[in-house]
Design a protein around this motif. Structure first.
Motif, PDB file in Angstrom:
ATOM      1  N   ALA A   1       8.673  -5.879  -7.620  1.00 22.41           N
ATOM      2  CA  ALA A   1       8.292  -4.468  -7.644  1.00 22.41           C
ATOM      3  C   ALA A   1       9.400  -3.579  -7.095  1.00 22.41           C
ATOM      4  O   ALA A   1       9.529  -2.419  -7.496  1.00 22.41           O
ATOM      5  CB  ALA A   1       7.008  -4.251  -6.844  1.00 22.41           C
ATOM      6  N   GLU A   2      10.219  -4.112  -6.195  1.00 22.76           N
ATOM      7  CA  GLU A   2      11.360  -3.395  -5.658  1.00 22.76           C
ATOM      8  C   GLU A   2      12.601  -4.266  -5.791  1.00 22.76           C
ATOM      9  O   GLU A   2      12.505  -5.497  -5.773  1.00 22.76           O
ATOM     10  CB  GLU A   2      11.127  -3.015  -4.192  1.00 22.76           C
ATOM     11  CG  GLU A   2       9.965  -2.052  -3.991  1.00 22.76           C
ATOM     12  CD  GLU A   2       9.836  -1.590  -2.548  1.00 22.76           C
ATOM     13  OE1 GLU A   2      10.656  -2.025  -1.715  1.00 22.76           O
ATOM     14  OE2 GLU A   2       8.924  -0.798  -2.263  1.00 22.76           O
TER      15      GLU A   2
ATOM     16  N   MET B   1       0.830  -1.215   0.000  1.00 23.41           N
ATOM     17  CA  MET B   1       0.000   0.000   0.000  1.00 23.41           C
ATOM     18  C   MET B   1       0.857   1.254   0.000  1.00 23.41           C
ATOM     19  O   MET B   1       0.603   2.207  -0.718  1.00 23.41           O
ATOM     20  CB  MET B   1      -0.912  -0.022   1.228  1.00 23.41           C
ATOM     21  CG  MET B   1      -1.765   1.230   1.387  1.00 23.41           C
ATOM     22  SD  MET B   1      -2.972   1.396   0.039  1.00 23.41           S
ATOM     23  CE  MET B   1      -3.768   2.896   0.528  1.00 23.41           C
ATOM     24  N   ARG B   2       1.968   1.227   0.821  1.00 23.93           N
ATOM     25  CA  ARG B   2       2.789   2.418   0.926  1.00 23.93           C
ATOM     26  C   ARG B   2       3.335   2.850  -0.411  1.00 23.93           C
ATOM     27  O   ARG B   2       3.289   3.999  -0.794  1.00 23.93           O
ATOM     28  CB  ARG B   2       3.958   2.152   1.889  1.00 23.93           C
ATOM     29  CG  ARG B   2       4.871   3.360   2.082  1.00 23.93           C
ATOM     30  CD  ARG B   2       6.221   2.946   2.612  1.00 23.93           C
ATOM     31  NE  ARG B   2       6.945   2.227   1.576  1.00 23.93           N
ATOM     32  CZ  ARG B   2       8.119   1.652   1.789  1.00 23.93           C
ATOM     33  NH1 ARG B   2       8.655   1.660   2.971  1.00 23.93           N
ATOM     34  NH2 ARG B   2       8.732   1.024   0.791  1.00 23.93           N
ATOM     35  N   ARG B   3       3.905   1.887  -1.180  1.00 19.46           N
ATOM     36  CA  ARG B   3       4.562   2.269  -2.402  1.00 19.46           C
ATOM     37  C   ARG B   3       3.595   2.719  -3.483  1.00 19.46           C
ATOM     38  O   ARG B   3       3.983   3.348  -4.452  1.00 19.46           O
ATOM     39  CB  ARG B   3       5.440   1.126  -2.917  1.00 19.46           C
ATOM     40  CG  ARG B   3       4.689  -0.126  -3.315  1.00 19.46           C
ATOM     41  CD  ARG B   3       5.661  -1.116  -3.942  1.00 19.46           C
ATOM     42  NE  ARG B   3       5.005  -2.365  -4.304  1.00 19.46           N
ATOM     43  CZ  ARG B   3       5.140  -3.489  -3.642  1.00 19.46           C
ATOM     44  NH1 ARG B   3       5.873  -3.535  -2.558  1.00 19.46           N
ATOM     45  NH2 ARG B   3       4.536  -4.593  -4.042  1.00 19.46           N
ATOM     46  N   SER B   4       2.307   2.374  -3.345  1.00 19.35           N
ATOM     47  CA  SER B   4       1.329   2.745  -4.366  1.00 19.35           C
ATOM     48  C   SER B   4       0.533   3.986  -3.994  1.00 19.35           C
ATOM     49  O   SER B   4      -0.205   4.494  -4.815  1.00 19.35           O
ATOM     50  CB  SER B   4       0.351   1.587  -4.584  1.00 19.35           C
ATOM     51  OG  SER B   4       1.029   0.440  -5.015  1.00 19.35           O
ATOM     52  N   PHE B   5       0.706   4.475  -2.769  1.00 18.52           N
ATOM     53  CA  PHE B   5      -0.162   5.560  -2.299  1.00 18.52           C
ATOM     54  C   PHE B   5      -0.037   6.807  -3.157  1.00 18.52           C
ATOM     55  O   PHE B   5      -1.021   7.435  -3.503  1.00 18.52           O
ATOM     56  CB  PHE B   5       0.180   5.887  -0.840  1.00 18.52           C
ATOM     57  CG  PHE B   5      -0.577   7.082  -0.309  1.00 18.52           C
ATOM     58  CD1 PHE B   5      -1.851   6.936   0.198  1.00 18.52           C
ATOM     59  CD2 PHE B   5      -0.014   8.340  -0.342  1.00 18.52           C
ATOM     60  CE1 PHE B   5      -2.547   8.038   0.674  1.00 18.52           C
ATOM     61  CE2 PHE B   5      -0.699   9.431   0.131  1.00 18.52           C
ATOM     62  CZ  PHE B   5      -1.967   9.279   0.644  1.00 18.52           C
TER      63      PHE B   5
ATOM     64  N   ARG C   1       2.516  -0.589 -11.018  1.00 17.57           N
ATOM     65  CA  ARG C   1       2.475  -2.043 -10.917  1.00 17.57           C
ATOM     66  C   ARG C   1       3.307  -2.695 -12.028  1.00 17.57           C
ATOM     67  O   ARG C   1       2.774  -3.314 -12.951  1.00 17.57           O
ATOM     68  CB  ARG C   1       1.017  -2.532 -10.982  1.00 17.57           C
ATOM     69  CG  ARG C   1       0.153  -2.049  -9.834  1.00 17.57           C
ATOM     70  CD  ARG C   1      -1.196  -2.769  -9.801  1.00 17.57           C
ATOM     71  NE  ARG C   1      -1.919  -2.631 -11.057  1.00 17.57           N
ATOM     72  CZ  ARG C   1      -2.783  -1.662 -11.317  1.00 17.57           C
ATOM     73  NH1 ARG C   1      -3.011  -0.725 -10.420  1.00 17.57           N
ATOM     74  NH2 ARG C   1      -3.412  -1.610 -12.473  1.00 17.57           N
ATOM     75  N   HIS C   2       4.614  -2.514 -11.946  1.00 20.45           N
ATOM     76  CA  HIS C   2       5.517  -3.265 -12.818  1.00 20.45           C
ATOM     77  C   HIS C   2       6.831  -3.457 -12.071  1.00 20.45           C
ATOM     78  O   HIS C   2       7.119  -2.750 -11.097  1.00 20.45           O
ATOM     79  CB  HIS C   2       5.730  -2.560 -14.165  1.00 20.45           C
ATOM     80  CG  HIS C   2       6.280  -1.174 -14.086  1.00 20.45           C
ATOM     81  ND1 HIS C   2       7.587  -0.892 -13.759  1.00 20.45           N
ATOM     82  CD2 HIS C   2       5.686   0.033 -14.296  1.00 20.45           C
ATOM     83  CE1 HIS C   2       7.791   0.413 -13.787  1.00 20.45           C
ATOM     84  NE2 HIS C   2       6.642   1.001 -14.103  1.00 20.45           N
ATOM     85  N   ALA C   3       7.623  -4.423 -12.514  1.00 21.38           N
ATOM     86  CA  ALA C   3       8.906  -4.682 -11.874  1.00 21.38           C
ATOM     87  C   ALA C   3       9.790  -3.440 -11.925  1.00 21.38           C
ATOM     88  O   ALA C   3       9.719  -2.638 -12.856  1.00 21.38           O
ATOM     89  CB  ALA C   3       9.601  -5.856 -12.556  1.00 21.38           C
TER      90      ALA C   3
ATOM     91  N   GLN D   1       7.039   3.970 -14.239  1.00 18.41           N
ATOM     92  CA  GLN D   1       5.841   4.333 -13.474  1.00 18.41           C
ATOM     93  C   GLN D   1       4.619   4.445 -14.382  1.00 18.41           C
ATOM     94  O   GLN D   1       3.759   5.300 -14.190  1.00 18.41           O
ATOM     95  CB  GLN D   1       6.054   5.641 -12.686  1.00 18.41           C
ATOM     96  CG  GLN D   1       7.405   5.810 -12.039  1.00 18.41           C
ATOM     97  CD  GLN D   1       7.944   4.589 -11.339  1.00 18.41           C
ATOM     98  OE1 GLN D   1       7.213   3.824 -10.726  1.00 18.41           O
ATOM     99  NE2 GLN D   1       9.251   4.359 -11.444  1.00 18.41           N
ATOM    100  N   TYR D   2       4.531   3.570 -15.366  1.00 18.52           N
ATOM    101  CA  TYR D   2       3.406   3.535 -16.301  1.00 18.52           C
ATOM    102  C   TYR D   2       2.404   2.476 -15.853  1.00 18.52           C
ATOM    103  O   TYR D   2       2.713   1.577 -15.061  1.00 18.52           O
ATOM    104  CB  TYR D   2       3.907   3.198 -17.709  1.00 18.52           C
ATOM    105  CG  TYR D   2       4.861   2.032 -17.726  1.00 18.52           C
ATOM    106  CD1 TYR D   2       4.387   0.717 -17.782  1.00 18.52           C
ATOM    107  CD2 TYR D   2       6.235   2.246 -17.655  1.00 18.52           C
ATOM    108  CE1 TYR D   2       5.270  -0.346 -17.767  1.00 18.52           C
ATOM    109  CE2 TYR D   2       7.118   1.186 -17.650  1.00 18.52           C
ATOM    110  CZ  TYR D   2       6.638  -0.111 -17.694  1.00 18.52           C
ATOM    111  OH  TYR D   2       7.512  -1.167 -17.672  1.00 18.52           O
TER     112      TYR D   2
END
Length: 382
Positions: A85-86, A1-5, A330-332, A291-292
């Motif tokens: 993702a990271e 959740m944090r990384r997508s906020f 949502r990508h590597a 970040q697409y």
């Protein structure tokens, strides 16, 4: 959740993002939110041709969200896991000595990428900093927003030498960082910013005479350099209720014998070909490449589109940016550079360079092309 906020909040204006930012940022009146353009400034914006109903507009119709409802997008963020993702650890980086920045000749053209989009450009004997985000976290709610992969940068902002200009593409937290501005503002000759962003800088204590606000097509002249604001296809806003209240831009940097281009953030569009016709060809283009997502397909480019944008502007060398620091989609973490590298192989007239964080790219010298983003990561390169 944090990384997508961050991307969820900025693109959807969703209820969860609204509540979190309202409860934390506004409750404590965080200075990170910046300022607001005055009434007189807004009236002046309306004369520019791309400002209507209190908001700046893109050149072609653009949806911020293209993938469905706010609830549906939030559900994806909460339930979907993205492999890799990271990265497994800090990315390779090379320390940058500030003395090497001050000891140079006017003929030197050198670009140093620090991760995401922050980059130092040395050209015509001048130092330019692009999109000053040199902090580990971002925004007023740092416990909820993405954290930088590396706990250490190639250079700290306070170590930077005097900067002739800072070029800002738009006012999102991952491109315009309050803490970085606080550390560099007294060593910057000019902050060159899109319309409206001067209000943020004034709120942060930047002396107005050191701020130059520009619209698309405007130019700023420095000794031996011309900086030109050109269109991008994006959006803006740092808080609640100020969506698109400031402009977004790309930048042309033109010296006597060298031309550079920085896309800023934005989706693919016809503006790239027009920039290429009017201002190209370019010796090097820093191109957004990361970040697409299909859910915001018109405001960020897929890697293949990034390569096409470099071709459209007639760049000889492409340096992919907007990756290598934060996970916001949502990508590597390295998918964008892998796909861009594959796409570029079909175009022998375009060279793609992928330096380590902090590794300078010097025009006229061999380009960094090691695929360090494949296989085991090495932490530091001297």
């Amino acid at each position: 959740m944090r990384r997508s906020f961050q991307h969820f909040f900025m693109t959807t204006g969703g209820l969860v993002g609204t509540v979190l930012l309202a409860a934390v940022a506004f409750l404590f009146l965080s200075p990170e939110l910046g300022g607001k353009p005055t009434k007189d400034e807004r009236l002046a914006f309306a004369q520019k041709g791309h400002y209507r109903d209190g908001e700046f507009q893109n050149l072609q119709p653009t949806q911020v969200m293209t993938g469905g409802s706010t609830v549906g997008v939030l559900w994806k963020f909460l339930t979907q896991t993205v492999p890799d993702a990271e990265p497994t650890g800090p990315l390779p980086w090379q320390p940058l000595d500030s003395l090497t920045i001050t000891r140079k000749t006017p003929e030197l053209v050198r670009v140093t990428w620090f991760g995401h989009s922050a980059s130092l450009v040395e050209i015509a004997g001048q130092n330019l900093l692009l999109d000053p985000m040199l902090s580990i976290g971002m925004g007023p709610v740092r416990w909820a927003t993405p954290k930088r992969y590396n706990p250490e940068l190639a250079i700290r902002p306070e170590q930077l030498p005097p900067l002739a200009a800072v070029l800002i593409s738009h006012d999102h937290y991952d491109h315009l960082d309050y803490q970085t501005v606080q550390k560099i503002k007294d060593k910057v000759g000019l902050f060159c910013v899109p319309l409206g962003i001067g209000a943020h800088l004034r709120a942060w204590g930047v002396v107005p005479k050191h701020i130059r606000e520009v619209s698309w097509g405007d130019s700023v002249r420095l000794p031996g350099l011309t900086l030109i604001s050109t269109p991008s296809r994006h959006f803006s806003g740092r808080g609640l209720g100020n969506r698109n209240s400031t402009l977004w831009t790309s930048w042309v940097v033109r010296a006597s014998r060298t031309r550079l281009f920085y896309t800023g953030d934005g989706g693919y569009g016809t503006h790239f070909a027009e920039i290429g016709r009017q201002y190209g060809p370019f010796d090097l283009a820093l191109v957004e490449c990361g970040q697409y997502d299909d859910d915001w397909a018109e405001i960020h480019m897929k890697p293949e589109q990034s390569v096409q944008a470099a071709l459209d502007v007639r760049a000889r060398v492409m340096l992919p940016v907007h990756w290598g620091a934060f996970t916001e989609a949502r990508h590597a973490w390295n998918e964008s550079v892998r796909r861009a590298t594959a796409a570029a192989t079909a175009h022998p007239n375009l060279q793609l360079t992928t330096p380590y964080l902090g590794q300078p790219v010097v025009l006229g010298a061999p380009l960094p092309q090691k695929r360090w983003w494949e296989g085991p990561l090495q932490k530091r390169h001297e």
